[in-house]
Design an enzyme around this catalytic site. Structure first.
Site, PDB file in Angstrom:
ATOM      1  N   TRP B 329       0.687  -1.149  -0.080  1.00 60.16           N
ATOM      2  CA  TRP B 329       0.112  -0.067   0.063  1.00 60.16           C
ATOM      3  C   TRP B 329       0.913   1.392  -0.061  1.00 60.16           C
ATOM      4  O   TRP B 329       0.478   2.092  -0.600  1.00 60.16           O
ATOM      5  CB  TRP B 329      -0.941  -0.013   1.174  1.00 60.16           C
ATOM      6  N   HIS B 330       1.985   0.891   0.803  1.00 62.26           N
ATOM      7  CA  HIS B 330       2.833   2.511   0.817  1.00 62.26           C
ATOM      8  C   HIS B 330       3.745   2.836  -0.484  1.00 62.26           C
ATOM      9  O   HIS B 330       3.855   3.799  -0.750  1.00 62.26           O
ATOM     10  CB  HIS B 330       3.842   2.113   2.023  1.00 62.26           C
ATOM     11  N   GLY B 331       4.010   1.669  -1.309  1.00 61.55           N
ATOM     12  CA  GLY B 331       4.447   1.943  -2.427  1.00 61.55           C
ATOM     13  C   GLY B 331       4.933   0.814  -3.373  1.00 61.55           C
ATOM     14  O   GLY B 331       4.888  -0.358  -2.657  1.00 61.55           O
TER      15      GLY B 331
END
Lengths: 343, 495
Positions: B329-331
């Site tokens: 989700w973060h990257g």
């Protein structure tokens, strides 16, 4: 609730303004330009001067108010700051006129040669950082600086806040009276030792850069509108000194010929001292500090000549024997000019 | 238009004044226009993506609501699941295309290349739409909340669009569940001096965290992490600890400014951080760090997967899945996946070692209530979190490995020979950085047991206003901003 909120919010905003303006004063760099502008604009008010001297560094070290006083009994103040573009000069004249009723305004026109839309930021700040917030300052910022810098001119702490690590006691307890006796004048004591290279006598003319011509016209219009007397001068310098600058007119001699035409058309005296070097016995080698600026001896020479011009052409009262002006005689004794003549 | 810009300050002042000047009935329209304007300041085209996400989830709500009314329970459930499936598929497809496609296609290419069977997949040259992960998750929460009948479907598309795009929390959270926020757009908010003041105070604290602390620490962190092979031992250790506080202050600042801005207008956004570095375990850390994302995963992924109710193995599996997805989700890089995986593995190992820890405590008669034991727990947790941050911050897997290799080097001389001042922060800035971390820890410690804002509001006006003016002066003097300074984007904008 809303009413209470608005009142409290308003009071808080005033306190915040006081805090920000105090921070601004502490963080702005303390240059000689700051000191003299505070002295000349805000400390000595109430029609204190017969003549006000405007311009850039050429004027800053060019005409000495103490010599004008000593020779002719004329009161004056030198408001010039290093690198001051002509648009900034226009707003500075307006600021000066707020507190001095129709003095003779003398403008050195060296900076008409700048072709850039805006002056160098450091130079512009020499003047604008030291003006109090007013409509005039707002106009100056909008017209003399690029959009991206507006906020930091109006709220200087935006520019200078990183100075927190270099602040000294002087920043907190800044005393401008140290520059009181100079009355805005400051010249070097070096001797250039070289002759002028550039050819000053020419008959041709070139157009002024659009923006500087616009502001020259504005200054002329302002003098008519308010009714003060205007004198244009060009203090000696080697035109060759700007030959390497890409943002400067290539032939300043021709530009000044054009200025002479404009001045004549508008019935304004224009003294180009570069054209009178022999006539006034000006020795470039010993009267210049460097190729662009007079030294204290050159400034003395030019000021004496300019004082004579003022005396001959304007109804200026010699205040030297007037008791009310006794302080001016004391001030002279502390001046750079007096210290030189003593030696 | 970043929160730490004059543009936002002006935008916020105008939005707030007009908001209170308008009649309650049309305020949501004004907020919707303002929110879309705010978003379009970054890239106007990407507002279309947000609008698609909004319409899809809005329709899913209406269709689920309609299916609820069917008398055939089985058919109703089937239809509802279909709408949830479609809503998720469309939204996650957009997210995948814009955020993950290039990562996956290049990864697949790499795998095939490894086996000497090169293939070439297309790649898309898109800029990542700002905040896409945040608003997608927020919009999806609505579909599920309606499906679970936690809320009724919103009939007013405009109000629903405002829920997805509400500008304070649009690009970096807090991620609000529809059951928390949507109904607030129907509330009538009158001007309340205390509330407005409290909101502004929170914004101020956010700005201090961002401009004074995070962006100053960033200079040293960037110096070391952009050239990891040039630094060793304590230089890397200091940069890593600084990064832990940089990312915390940066993200917590955004959340606080978002919450403060919303509070000024009468809205209540969720708390996103609760002194996370005082956590005594990784599990606790995730209850205190990015709380709204954790709650989203808990509600909409971990619990549906079965949580801890289906046996130990499944529990570990669920934890690992949640944290791998959280990393992703973060990257879209392996480093984020490793970062997420590490947090999952920490928790699994922590659970596996529980009996051993218990035995050691028993044998050595360790007083687990003693301050020293708690401090030990906090420090161990902080060290583990820090180790994971290395992967989060390092530009690549190779950089992370260099950092880890170089950190094991004993060079205390850097503190005495002046080397420490050559990492981008000269002596006074470094001292200020350390001092500000100390103040932050102090404030966080007080926040554990007290409500500082309400305590401040009980003090007399001279003290209160002195605090406010000092806070603003601190931002003005020590903040990182102004000409010659390249403002640091909020880190979480990229997620």
């Amino acid at each position: 609730m809303l009413r209470k909120g608005i009142i409290k919010g308003f009071i808080f905003l005033i306190l915040l303004l006081i805090v920000v303006s105090t921070l601004n004063s502490i963080f702005i760099i303390k240059t000689g330009h700051r000191s003299k502008l505070i002295e000349g604009l805000y400390k000595h008010t109430g029609n204190a001067y017969d003549v006000v001297l405007m311009g850039s560094s050429h004027m800053n070290g060019g005409i000495d108010p103490n010599v004008l006083w000593h020779q002719e009994g004329i009161t004056s103040f030198n408001y010039a700051t290093g690198g001051q573009p002509i648009d900034v000069t226009y707003y500075l004249i307006k600021e000066v006129l707020k507190n001095h009723n129709k003095p003779i305004v003398v403008v050195d026109l060296y900076y008409l040669g700048l072709r850039d839309e805006y002056g160098d930021e450091g130079y512009v700040r020499n003047a604008l950082d030291n003006l109090r917030l007013s409509k005039n300052k707002l106009d100056a910022v909008i017209n003399c600086t690029p959009r991206r810098d507006w906020e930091s001119y109006l709220i200087p702490i935006i520019k200078y806040h990183d100075r927190w690590k270099e602040l000294t006691v002087r920043d907190f307890l800044y005393d401008t009276s140290e520059s009181y006796f100079a009355k805005g004048f400051d010249a070097g004591t070096d001797k250039y030792g070289k002759n002028i290279i550039s050819e000053v006598s020419t008959t041709g003319t070139i157009d002024l850069p659009p923006k500087t011509e616009e502001y020259l016209t504005k200054i002329i219009d302002l003098s008519r509108e308010i009714g003060f007397k205007l004198i244009f001068i060009n203090i000696p310098y080697d035109y060759n000194s700007t030959s390497g600058s890409t943002n400067w007119v290539k032939e300043p001699a021709k530009m000044f010929n054009r200025v002479a035409e404009i001045a004549e058309d508008n019935d304004i005296p224009f003294i180009n001292y570069n054209d009178k070097l022999d006539e006034i016995g000006f020795d470039f080698k010993s009267d210049m500090n460097n190729s662009s600026h007079l030294n204290i001896w050159g400034a003395n020479k030019i000021t004496v000549k300019f004082g004579e011009f003022l005396k001959e052409n304007y109804d200026l009262i010699d205040h030297r024997s007037d008791e009310k002006y006794a302080q001016w005689n004391i001030d002279y004794r502390h001046s750079q000019a007096a210290s030189i003549s003593d030696k | 238009m970043s929160f730490n810009s004059i543009e936002f300050l002006l935008f916020f002042i105008i939005v707030t004044f007009v908001y209170y000047a308008l009649s309650h009935k049309v305020r949501w329209v004004w907020l919707l226009i303002s929110s879309y304007y705010f978003y379009m300041c970054w890239n106007p085209k990407y507002a279309i993506l947000m609008a698609i996400s909004t319409i899809v989830t809005y329709l899913s709500g209406l269709l689920i609501d309609k299916a609820n009314k069917l008398s055939d329970g089985k058919k109703s459930l089937q239809l509802k699941k279909l709408w949830v499936f479609l809503s998720f598929t469309i939204n996650l497809s957009i997210l995948f295309m814009f955020k993950y496609f290039n990562f996956f296609s290049s990864s697949i290419e790499r795998i095939f290349n490894y086996f000497n069977n090169p293939i070439y997949l297309p790649s898309f040259d898109y800029l990542l739409p700002i905040g896409i992960s945040f608003y997608t998750f927020q919009a999806l929460s609505y579909t599920i909340d309606v499906f679970r009948r936690d809320i009724k479907a919103e009939k007013n598309l405009g109000k629903y669009a405002l829920f997805v795009s509400f500008f304070p929390q649009l690009v970096a959270g807090p991620i609000e569940k529809s059951k928390n926020l949507l109904h607030q757009f129907d509330e009538k908010h009158t001007f309340n001096y205390e509330r407005v003041k409290n909101g502004l105070l929170l914004i101020c604290w956010g700005l201090i965290q961002k401009m004074v602390i995070a962006d100053r620490l960033a200079i040293l962190v960037n110096t070391v992490y952009n050239n990891p092979s040039d630094y060793r031992g304590f230089e890397i250790a200091l940069a890593t600890v600084f990064f832990a506080f940089q990312i915390y202050c940066d993200f917590s600042a955004y959340s606080d400014i978002a919450r403060g801005a919303a509070e000024v207008m009468g809205f209540r956004l969720s708390l996103n951080f609760k002194s996370p570095y005082f956590s005594k375990s990784i599990k606790e850390f995730w209850r205190r760090w990015h709380i709204t994302l954790g709650a989203w995963f808990m509600d909409y992924l971990y619990i549906p997967l079965g949580g801890n109710r289906r046996g130990r193995l499944r529990y570990y599996f669920n934890i690992l899945v949640v944290f791998l997805v959280s990393g992703l989700w973060h990257g879209a890089t392996f480093n984020f996946i490793i970062w997420g995986a590490l947090h999952g593995i920490y928790q699994v190992i922590g659970d596996l070692l529980k009996p051993i820890r218990g035995a050691i405590i028993k044998i050595f008669k360790i007083d687990t209530h003693h301050f020293s034991y708690k401090l030990y727990q906090v420090l161990v947790t902080f060290a583990l979190v820090n180790f994971a941050w290395i992967f989060f911050r390092a530009g690549s897997f190779t950089s992370a490995l260099i950092i880890i290799q170089n950190i094991f080097y004993f060079n205390p001389e850097v503190f005495f020979d002046g080397s420490i001042y050559k990492l981008g922060l000269a002596s006074k800035d470094l001292i200020l950085s350390i001092l500000s971390i100390g103040i932050l820890i102090g404030v966080n410690m007080l926040q554990l047991t007290r409500n500082l804002r309400s305590e401040l509001s009980r003090l007399n006006i001279v003290v209160r206003w002195s605090v406010y003016l000092t806070a603003i002066a601190i931002i003005l003097i020590f903040g990182m901003y102004g000409p010659g300074y390249d403002p640091e984007q909020f880190i979480y904008f990229q997620f």
